[in-house]
Design a protein around this motif. Structure first.
Motif, PDB file in Angstrom:
ATOM      1  N   CYS A 191      -5.767   2.668  -5.668  1.00 43.95           N
ATOM      2  CA  CYS A 191      -4.815   2.215  -6.703  1.00 43.95           C
ATOM      3  C   CYS A 191      -4.916   0.707  -6.914  1.00 43.95           C
ATOM      4  O   CYS A 191      -4.435   0.191  -7.909  1.00 43.95           O
ATOM      5  CB  CYS A 191      -3.388   2.603  -6.335  1.00 43.95           C
ATOM      6  SG  CYS A 191      -2.685   1.686  -4.951  1.00 43.95           S
ATOM      7  N   ARG A 192      -5.488  -0.004  -5.938  1.00 41.97           N
ATOM      8  CA  ARG A 192      -5.745  -1.441  -6.050  1.00 41.97           C
ATOM      9  C   ARG A 192      -4.468  -2.289  -6.081  1.00 41.97           C
ATOM     10  O   ARG A 192      -4.492  -3.432  -6.506  1.00 41.97           O
ATOM     11  CB  ARG A 192      -6.637  -1.770  -7.261  1.00 41.97           C
ATOM     12  CG  ARG A 192      -7.873  -0.897  -7.301  1.00 41.97           C
ATOM     13  CD  ARG A 192      -8.846  -1.322  -8.340  1.00 41.97           C
ATOM     14  NE  ARG A 192      -8.370  -1.210  -9.684  1.00 41.97           N
ATOM     15  CZ  ARG A 192      -8.037  -0.084 -10.279  1.00 41.97           C
ATOM     16  NH1 ARG A 192      -8.136   1.059  -9.629  1.00 41.97           N
ATOM     17  NH2 ARG A 192      -7.613  -0.073 -11.513  1.00 41.97           N
ATOM     18  N   PHE A 193      -3.351  -1.713  -5.622  1.00 44.79           N
ATOM     19  CA  PHE A 193      -2.126  -2.491  -5.503  1.00 44.79           C
ATOM     20  C   PHE A 193      -2.344  -3.610  -4.477  1.00 44.79           C
ATOM     21  O   PHE A 193      -1.861  -4.721  -4.635  1.00 44.79           O
ATOM     22  CB  PHE A 193      -0.986  -1.564  -5.053  1.00 44.79           C
ATOM     23  CG  PHE A 193       0.398  -2.069  -5.356  1.00 44.79           C
ATOM     24  CD1 PHE A 193       0.620  -3.305  -5.943  1.00 44.79           C
ATOM     25  CD2 PHE A 193       1.515  -1.289  -5.060  1.00 44.79           C
ATOM     26  CE1 PHE A 193       1.901  -3.755  -6.220  1.00 44.79           C
ATOM     27  CE2 PHE A 193       2.793  -1.725  -5.331  1.00 44.79           C
ATOM     28  CZ  PHE A 193       2.993  -2.957  -5.900  1.00 44.79           C
ATOM     29  N   CYS A 204       0.837  -1.207   0.000  1.00 40.41           N
ATOM     30  CA  CYS A 204       0.000   0.000   0.000  1.00 40.41           C
ATOM     31  C   CYS A 204       0.872   1.256   0.000  1.00 40.41           C
ATOM     32  O   CYS A 204       1.698   1.442   0.888  1.00 40.41           O
ATOM     33  CB  CYS A 204      -0.919   0.021   1.215  1.00 40.41           C
ATOM     34  SG  CYS A 204      -1.916   1.519   1.298  1.00 40.41           S
ATOM     35  N   MET A 232      -5.029  -5.222  -3.921  1.00 43.47           N
ATOM     36  CA  MET A 232      -5.804  -6.330  -4.496  1.00 43.47           C
ATOM     37  C   MET A 232      -4.901  -7.236  -5.313  1.00 43.47           C
ATOM     38  O   MET A 232      -5.073  -8.458  -5.340  1.00 43.47           O
ATOM     39  CB  MET A 232      -6.935  -5.797  -5.366  1.00 43.47           C
ATOM     40  CG  MET A 232      -7.981  -5.069  -4.569  1.00 43.47           C
ATOM     41  SD  MET A 232      -9.255  -4.380  -5.607  1.00 43.47           S
ATOM     42  CE  MET A 232     -10.207  -5.838  -6.006  1.00 43.47           C
ATOM     43  N   ALA A 233      -3.921  -6.628  -6.005  1.00 37.76           N
ATOM     44  CA  ALA A 233      -2.936  -7.441  -6.719  1.00 37.76           C
ATOM     45  C   ALA A 233      -2.089  -8.191  -5.708  1.00 37.76           C
ATOM     46  O   ALA A 233      -1.693  -9.333  -5.942  1.00 37.76           O
ATOM     47  CB  ALA A 233      -2.067  -6.553  -7.603  1.00 37.76           C
ATOM     48  N   GLY A 234      -1.819  -7.560  -4.562  1.00 34.23           N
ATOM     49  CA  GLY A 234      -0.913  -8.140  -3.581  1.00 34.23           C
ATOM     50  C   GLY A 234      -1.524  -9.240  -2.744  1.00 34.23           C
ATOM     51  O   GLY A 234      -0.828 -10.153  -2.308  1.00 34.23           O
TER      52      GLY A 234
END
Lengths: 257, 127, 387
Positions: free
Chosen positions: A153-155, A130, A157-159
């Motif tokens: 940013c939805r990082f 994040c 969700m990728a993580g």
């Protein structure tokens, strides 16, 4: 100074002003003259954790009922399609534990479903990635989101290796009654990521998480660092697994199989 | 510098025009002109009224960070009263009159906070 | 130097007008996205990044590729690149502007984007990505502008520019490495969790970026008569060929590990990309990319072919298309499918999404056109123009 030099200097100082002035907002903390502390009734733990006694759940409806309780408690909107929002839901063994798939599973494993929610990991990748600190881990092991700070940013969700996070693609209020089911709890806004919060707001006033309370003892919740806690005693007496243990995230949700 | 006088005069005019809202705002108007209706049963907010009036937004930010990040959801005010740190459940239970209190002053001050996209306004006064 | 922007043929103004219309049109779609959220896009809970982030990734590569001109010029004193180095630097500027915009249009709450600076999180790779990209933008603006001004005044650039240039060379590698780290450090996304990701990013950038630059310069040559120089083109093409060979080699390494180990996590995303369980449209694109990559190499490897005036642009176009599909489509789709439950969720960008992405590209094209117009104006005056 010639005109050119002046313009350059003016531009640079304007830039410095804009860039430099912003972070001072933080320094204004300490506004309130009073003191902050925990509520007297607040439940405390070194590390909150959950144990699901999956053998005591018979049908998918048992979990669906808990998911409904959760939705109402936290004003989670019900949205159809792939842009949906979920805090607590259920799925088949192969999807919940893709690492543990067996070619010839027993009847119960093959036919049962298992609950899914945020694992509140000890080593959460979502917190690591994040970029604003909007997702963070509290002292007692809850992975929480500050919806005020999330930039969407939805990082995370990728993580997240567990697919525990949902993004508000749409305005969630459009999918909730007015007023929302639980007027004591906020909704979220469009463009932020949300997920299960282990009912931090309930623990703070001395209540167990909503799904735990509604599960009639089939979901245990307590301090994983206390050997005498309900979850620890259940783990000591039963074989249990966690989701994707090889990734090193050390989930706080255990499944007694 | 070429044409120093008109240039300086121009800069002065722009500066005055640009800062005009601040000066106009100072001309004898204050929060009362917004016509807000404070809660009837309570005399004091959690802290000194002047502090609440001028810095409630910063205090709310502090409450947010204390409650969410520090898990400190209990606030002991300077006068010893204890409050639950919650905009929705503490502030709005007393300031239940959203339209005539929060909104009226925010509109008069031309500020548009978006607290209410998430925090639920108490239902009885919504209309 | 800005006065160079004010005079030009009618086509120049028409081109600018066209770009502005495109930007305005897609700006309207972006306004709609601001109102209705990212529900306008084809993204979902399972495929939570799409076209925007993949284009961001691709154009970071384009930005980094300027180093393929700068490094030979400054480290190896290869003089032939001097005429066109400014175009590489200015292309990097335009590319970084596009990257920043692609991030902004992808945010759910763009008005809060400065939180990245107000609440810096040094554990997040995105924090460093923000730092290296802004730094790289500043470096290229300063270096490009200063050297171009020196050229206009027919003097040597000031001495302080040299350390900045050396810094920019290292910096170029850092921007794409850090961008690769966005992906390569995530547990549980099989397609991304590979140590070769940064190397693959760099190799693909160092062939596709210069190829794009050459294509654009050929266009400029046709429009204005500016000649980048025969030898320079030849050398740059050689660099492109080497980088493309390395790029293809690295991809084959991925294939070996994935399929020889037989570990489903490694092989499934690739099998999915190429064999498309349930007929995913991306497989057709991936096969096309593979074919175009090999064809471009077939055309670029023999010197007799790659020095041919008509074959070279075609080969470069094939190369750009192949690398774009690999990084601008396959990378994201392969990373998110299968999802965390080993299931398949299809992702197809929507019309609105594509329009907004095109709008960002139009902004990039506008920045590039203006900067290059300036550079061409200066070159024309200094008689360093036609070959």
């Amino acid at each position: 100074m010639n005109r050119r030099g002046f313009i350059k200097a003016a531009g640079l100082s304007a830039f410095a002003l804009i860039g430099g002035a912003a972070p001072f907002d933080e320094a204004l903390a300490g506004i309130a003259p009073g003191r902050y502390g925990r509520n007297e009734k607040a439940l405390r733990a070194k590390r909150w954790g959950m144990v699901v006694k999956t053998r005591e759940f018979r049908r998918p409806e048992d979990y669906a009922f808990l998911a409904d309780v959760c939705r109402k408690e936290h004003n989670v909107p019900r949205i159809d399609g792939p842009q949906n929002v979920k805090w607590l839901w259920h799925d088949t063994f192969a999807r919940v534990f893709p690492d543990a798939v067996n070619d010839y599973p027993d009847e119960r494993t093959r036919s049962s479903v298992f609950p899914l929610l945020c694992n509140h990991c000890d080593n959460p990748p979502c917190v690591r990635v994040c970029p604003t600190g909007a997702t963070y881990k509290t002292e007692d092991g809850i992975v929480a989101i500050d919806y005020h700070r999330c930039i969407g940013c939805r990082f995370c969700m990728a993580g997240c290796p567990y697919g525990a996070r949902s993004f508000n693609f749409k305005d969630p209020r459009l999918f909730l009654p007015d007023p929302p089911p639980n007027p004591a709890f906020p909704t979220r806004m469009i463009g932020v990521v949300e997920k299960c919060n282990f009912c931090a707001e309930r623990l703070a006033v001395g209540r167990m998480p909503a799904c735990v309370e509604a599960s009639d003892g089939r979901i245990l919740f307590g301090d994983l660092e206390d050997p005498e806690s309900g979850p620890r005693r259940a783990l000591a007496a039963n074989y249990s697994i966690r989701r994707k243990p090889s990734l090193g995230t050390r989930p706080g949700v255990y499944y007694i199989i | 510098m070429y044409n120093a006088r008109p240039v300086l005069a121009g800069i002065a005019i722009v500066a005055v025009l640009f800062s005009a809202p601040f000066w106009v705002g100072r001309l004898g108007r204050d929060y009362k002109d917004a016509g807000i209706v404070p809660p009837k049963d309570e005399k004091n907010c959690i802290e000194d009224t002047e502090l609440m009036r001028s810095r409630h937004m910063q205090l709310l930010n502090e409450w947010r960070d204390e409650a969410l990040r520090g898990e400190n959801r209990s606030y002991t005010a300077a006068d010893g009263r204890i409050w639950t740190v919650s905009l929705q459940n503490t502030c709005l239970s007393c300031h239940a009159n959203y339209r005539e209190f929060c909104e009226r002053c925010h509109e008069a001050s031309s500020v548009y906070p978006y607290c209410w996209t998430c925090h639920v306004i108490p239902v009885e006064i919504k209309k | 130097m800005l006065e160079k922007l004010l005079s030009g043929p009618k086509t120049y103004y028409l081109w600018l007008l066209f770009l502005l219309c495109l930007i305005a049109g897609s700006g309207l779609v972006y306004l709609q996205q601001l109102r209705e959220g990212l529900s306008l896009t084809g993204m979902s809970r399972d495929v939570s990044w799409g076209l925007y982030i993949s284009q961001f990734t691709y154009f970071v590569g384009v930005a980094a590729s300027a180093v393929m001109l700068v490094l030979p010029t400054y480290f190896h004193h290869y003089k032939k690149f001097r005429r066109m180095i400014i175009f590489g630097e200015f292309m990097a500027v335009a590319a970084v502007v596009m990257c920043a915009l692609f991030i902004v249009v992808d945010l759910g709450q763009p008005q809060r984007m400065l939180n990245v600076m107000l609440h810096p999180a040094p554990s997040s790779v995105m924090f460093y990505d923000m730092l290296v990209l802004t730094g790289y933008l500043a470096l290229n603006v300063v270096i490009g502008w200063t050297t171009l001004e020196a050229e206009r005044l027919e003097t040597e650039p000031p001495r302080w520019i040299k350390p900045l240039v050396y810094l920019s060379i290292l910096w170029a590698f850092s921007i794409h490495t850090v961008t690769a780290f966005l992906y390569a450090g995530i547990p549980g996304r099989h397609y991304w969790l590979t140590a070769i990701m940064a190397a693959r990013f760099l190799s693909s950038a160092f062939c596709s970026g210069p190829a794009l630059l050459l294509l654009l310069l050929f266009l400029v040559r046709r429009l204005t008569g500016f000649d980048p120089g025969r030898e320079a083109v030849k050398t740059l093409t050689t660099i492109i060929v080497y980088a493309m060979c390395v790029n293809v080699f690295f991809y084959l390494l991925e294939l070996f590990t994935a399929f020889y180990s037989g570990i489903p996590g490694h092989s499934e995303p690739i099998a999915l990309l190429f064999a498309g369980h349930g007929g995913h449209w991306v497989s057709r694109w991936m096969w096309a990319a593979a074919a175009m990559a090999l064809l471009s190499l077939a055309l670029l490897l023999p010197p007799s072919l790659r020095e041919h005036r008509a074959i070279l642009p075609a080969a470069l176009a094939l190369l750009v298309a192949a690398t774009w599909i690999d990084k601008g489509l396959g990378l994201l789709i392969g990373g998110f499918t299968p999802n965390m439950f080993e299931e398949i969720t299809l992702y197809t960008p929507t019309g609105s999404e594509i329009t907004i992405a095109l709008g960002v590209c139009a902004v990039g094209a506008l920045v590039l056109s203006l900067l290059w117009k300036m550079a061409l104006g200066v070159k024309k005056e200094s008689r360093d123009f036609a070959g």
